[in-house]
Design a protein around this motif. Structure first.
Motif, mmCIF file in Angstrom:
data_model
loop_
_atom_site.group_PDB
_atom_site.id
_atom_site.type_symbol
_atom_site.label_atom_id
_atom_site.label_comp_id
_atom_site.label_asym_id
_atom_site.label_seq_id
_atom_site.Cartn_x
_atom_site.Cartn_y
_atom_site.Cartn_z
ATOM 1 N N THR A 68 13.726 10.672 -83.085
ATOM 2 C CA THR A 68 13.748 8.938 -83.321
ATOM 3 C C THR A 68 12.704 8.541 -84.627
ATOM 4 N N PRO A 69 13.680 7.464 -84.638
ATOM 5 C CA PRO A 69 13.557 7.103 -86.257
ATOM 6 C C PRO A 69 11.996 5.919 -86.158
ATOM 7 N N SER A 70 11.756 6.116 -86.745
ATOM 8 C CA SER A 70 9.609 5.408 -86.267
ATOM 9 C C SER A 70 9.478 4.118 -86.145
ATOM 10 N N SER A 71 11.060 3.270 -86.542
ATOM 11 C CA SER A 71 11.127 1.642 -86.124
ATOM 12 C C SER A 71 10.965 1.654 -84.574
ATOM 13 N N ILE A 113 15.296 16.841 -88.700
ATOM 14 C CA ILE A 113 15.713 15.186 -89.045
ATOM 15 C C ILE A 113 15.467 14.362 -88.642
ATOM 16 N N LEU A 114 14.715 13.706 -89.438
ATOM 17 C CA LEU A 114 14.454 12.398 -88.833
ATOM 18 C C LEU A 114 14.879 10.886 -89.602
ATOM 19 N N PRO A 115 15.733 10.574 -89.033
ATOM 20 C CA PRO A 115 16.375 9.114 -89.671
ATOM 21 C C PRO A 115 15.380 7.869 -90.163
ATOM 22 N N LYS A 116 16.243 7.206 -90.392
ATOM 23 C CA LYS A 116 15.101 5.733 -90.867
ATOM 24 C C LYS A 116 15.996 4.464 -90.084
ATOM 25 N N MET A 117 16.382 3.434 -89.627
ATOM 26 C CA MET A 117 16.266 2.544 -89.049
ATOM 27 C C MET A 117 15.712 1.095 -89.358
ATOM 28 N N MET A 133 21.044 -3.971 -87.450
ATOM 29 C CA MET A 133 20.779 -2.775 -87.341
ATOM 30 C C MET A 133 21.237 -1.415 -88.070
ATOM 31 N N THR A 134 21.034 -1.012 -89.438
ATOM 32 C CA THR A 134 21.394 0.067 -90.313
ATOM 33 C C THR A 134 20.798 1.416 -89.622
ATOM 34 N N ILE A 135 21.258 3.137 -89.423
ATOM 35 C CA ILE A 135 20.691 3.845 -89.341
ATOM 36 C C ILE A 135 21.039 4.194 -90.950
ATOM 37 N N VAL A 136 20.064 4.980 -91.259
ATOM 38 C CA VAL A 136 20.217 5.289 -92.840
ATOM 39 C C VAL A 136 19.575 7.308 -92.620
ATOM 40 N N MET A 137 20.488 8.595 -92.657
ATOM 41 C CA MET A 137 20.491 9.617 -92.774
ATOM 42 C C MET A 137 19.866 9.772 -94.062
ATOM 43 N N PRO A 138 19.199 10.939 -93.629
ATOM 44 C CA PRO A 138 18.087 11.362 -94.746
ATOM 45 C C PRO A 138 18.962 12.115 -96.185
ATOM 46 N N TRP A 139 20.089 12.516 -95.984
ATOM 47 C CA TRP A 139 21.563 13.177 -96.753
ATOM 48 C C TRP A 139 21.919 11.841 -97.688
ATOM 49 N N ASP A 140 21.490 10.309 -97.307
ATOM 50 C CA ASP A 140 20.893 8.983 -97.817
ATOM 51 C C ASP A 140 21.060 9.516 -99.259
ATOM 52 N N ALA A 141 21.609 9.349 -100.459
ATOM 53 C CA ALA A 141 20.969 9.008 -101.676
ATOM 54 C C ALA A 141 19.180 7.635 -101.573
ATOM 55 N N SER A 142 19.907 7.068 -101.160
ATOM 56 C CA SER A 142 18.984 6.040 -101.342
ATOM 57 C C SER A 142 17.601 6.135 -99.774
ATOM 58 N N TYR A 143 17.830 7.071 -98.903
ATOM 59 C CA TYR A 143 16.660 7.270 -97.549
ATOM 60 C C TYR A 143 15.530 7.858 -98.623
ATOM 61 N N ASP A 144 14.821 7.338 -99.636
ATOM 62 C CA ASP A 144 13.482 7.895 -99.893
ATOM 63 C C ASP A 144 13.073 6.578 -100.072
ATOM 64 N N ALA A 145 14.354 5.863 -100.479
ATOM 65 C CA ALA A 145 13.526 4.121 -100.811
ATOM 66 C C ALA A 145 13.485 3.293 -99.601
ATOM 67 N N ARG A 190 25.298 6.989 -93.480
ATOM 68 C CA ARG A 190 24.752 5.059 -93.245
ATOM 69 C C ARG A 190 25.450 4.870 -91.759
ATOM 70 N N VAL A 191 24.570 5.165 -91.267
ATOM 71 C CA VAL A 191 25.903 4.112 -89.149
ATOM 72 C C VAL A 191 24.990 3.132 -89.025
ATOM 73 N N ILE A 192 25.868 1.798 -88.843
ATOM 74 C CA ILE A 192 25.243 0.471 -88.224
ATOM 75 C C ILE A 192 25.305 0.653 -86.775
ATOM 76 N N ALA A 193 24.344 0.250 -86.131
ATOM 77 C CA ALA A 193 23.756 0.620 -84.701
ATOM 78 C C ALA A 193 24.230 0.046 -83.905
ATOM 79 N N ASN A 194 24.176 -2.393 -84.660
ATOM 80 C CA ASN A 194 24.844 -2.731 -83.733
ATOM 81 C C ASN A 194 24.996 -4.293 -84.512
ATOM 82 N N HIS A 195 25.547 -4.994 -84.119
ATOM 83 C CA HIS A 195 25.820 -6.318 -84.239
ATOM 84 C C HIS A 195 24.516 -7.672 -84.100
#
Length: 303
Positions: A167-170, A255-259, A266-278, A298-303
């Motif tokens: 689960t994302p660290s946030s 696999i550790l997504p970022k959120m 909320m945006t969930i970014v997967m490790p294969w996204d070009a901007s993941y490291d940033a 990238r996935v929109i988690a909620n609005h």
């Protein structure tokens, strides 16, 4: 419009070890996977369709549980690493596999166990063990006792280590989850436990993904990714036996997504996204998987 990204996330909570199983069966040359729907009132993933599974309990690594397991053999067959790439101990590895079998029994009634000589339990024994399912749900140690009392062992020989998601660290509630695949025992009758799970069904991975796309069956992003991965793998094998044999030594990368919050969602970014490291949050290296890289990054988690 400028996108605002919160750059100072709260300190990450420690994820709880967990295990889950993709229970598979072959029906008329089609592979189906078992899904269970979580009770709508649950605080975590309430109302969603999931693979059976749950948290690691102390009973899963107790002396009594380990006495039923060839710990070294399990660790050799299914090597696991932690978030930092360090190997898990043999006890931790065996405990996670044990937890996967226990949780599957508690949530679906499916008993992934054999006698010490490898022979399957008969119908009468399975029914007798299943009568203690509620007790096992209330106390994880009961499952160990049921195996002991009936000369049964967890059927680890049939398990294949499939994937590893964190689960994302946030996130306020985090899990460090190992996914396994296994063929369902013959004549398996799965049923929801009516506590945590309220419904169960068998479906082909493609049908599940289509139902989720139509918003008829809500699933989490890791569940969606594992279903895509399974569907892609099934296209490379002629049968379930071939799949299980071919994936027995599968290389599993955590696999550790970022959120994080962007504007009002909320945006969930997967490790294969070009901007993941940033992106803010803890990260891990990009898993080299064609099946996953074909999915949205990238996935929109909620609005």
């Amino acid at each position: 419009m400028t996108t605002r990204i919160d750059s100072q996330p709260a300190a990450a909570s420690l994820p709880r070890p967990a295990a889950t199983i993709l229970l598979l069966r072959e029906q008329r040359s089609q592979i189906e996977v078992l899904m269970v729907r979580r009770h709508a009132n649950l605080s975590f993933m309430g109302g969603m369709w999931v693979f059976p599974g749950g948290s690691l309990h102390a009973a899963d690594t107790s002396d009594a549980a380990l006495a039923l397991i060839d710990v070294d053999q399990v660790a050799q067959r299914m090597p696991m690493v932690d978030l930092h790439g360090q190997p898990l101990t043999t006890v931790q590895t065996a405990g996670l596999a044990f937890a996967a079998c226990r949780e599957t029994f508690e949530e679906t009634g499916v008993l992934l166990a054999t006698h010490a000589d490898g022979s399957p339990p008969d119908a009468a024994l399975i029914e007798r063990v299943q009568s203690q399912r509620d007790a096992s749900n209330a106390d994880a140690a009961v499952f160990v006792q049921l195996l002991q009392q009936n000369d049964l062992r967890p059927d680890f020989a049939s398990l294949a280590y499939w994937s590893h998601w964190i689960t994302p660290s946030s996130a306020p509630k985090r899990f460090d989850t190992r996914f396994f695949i296994v063929r369902a025992p013959q004549a398996t009758l799965a049923s929801a436990d009516t506590g945590e799970t309220v419904e169960s069904l068998w479906m082909q991975p493609g049908e599940l993904l289509a139902a989720a796309e139509r918003r008829q069956m809500p699933i989490s992003h890791p569940t969606q990714c594992n279903l895509h991965d399974l569907r892609e793998a099934l296209g490379r094998y002629r049968s379930l036996d071939d799949l299980l044999a071919g994936e027995a030594s599968r290389q599993v990368t955590p696999i550790l997504p970022k959120m994080f919050r962007e504007q009002d969602h909320m945006t969930i970014v997967m490790p294969w996204d070009a901007s993941y490291d940033a992106c803010p949050g803890d990260g891990l290296p990009n898993p080299q998987s064609n099946a996953l890289h074909a999915l949205p990054s990238r996935v929109i988690a909620n609005h």
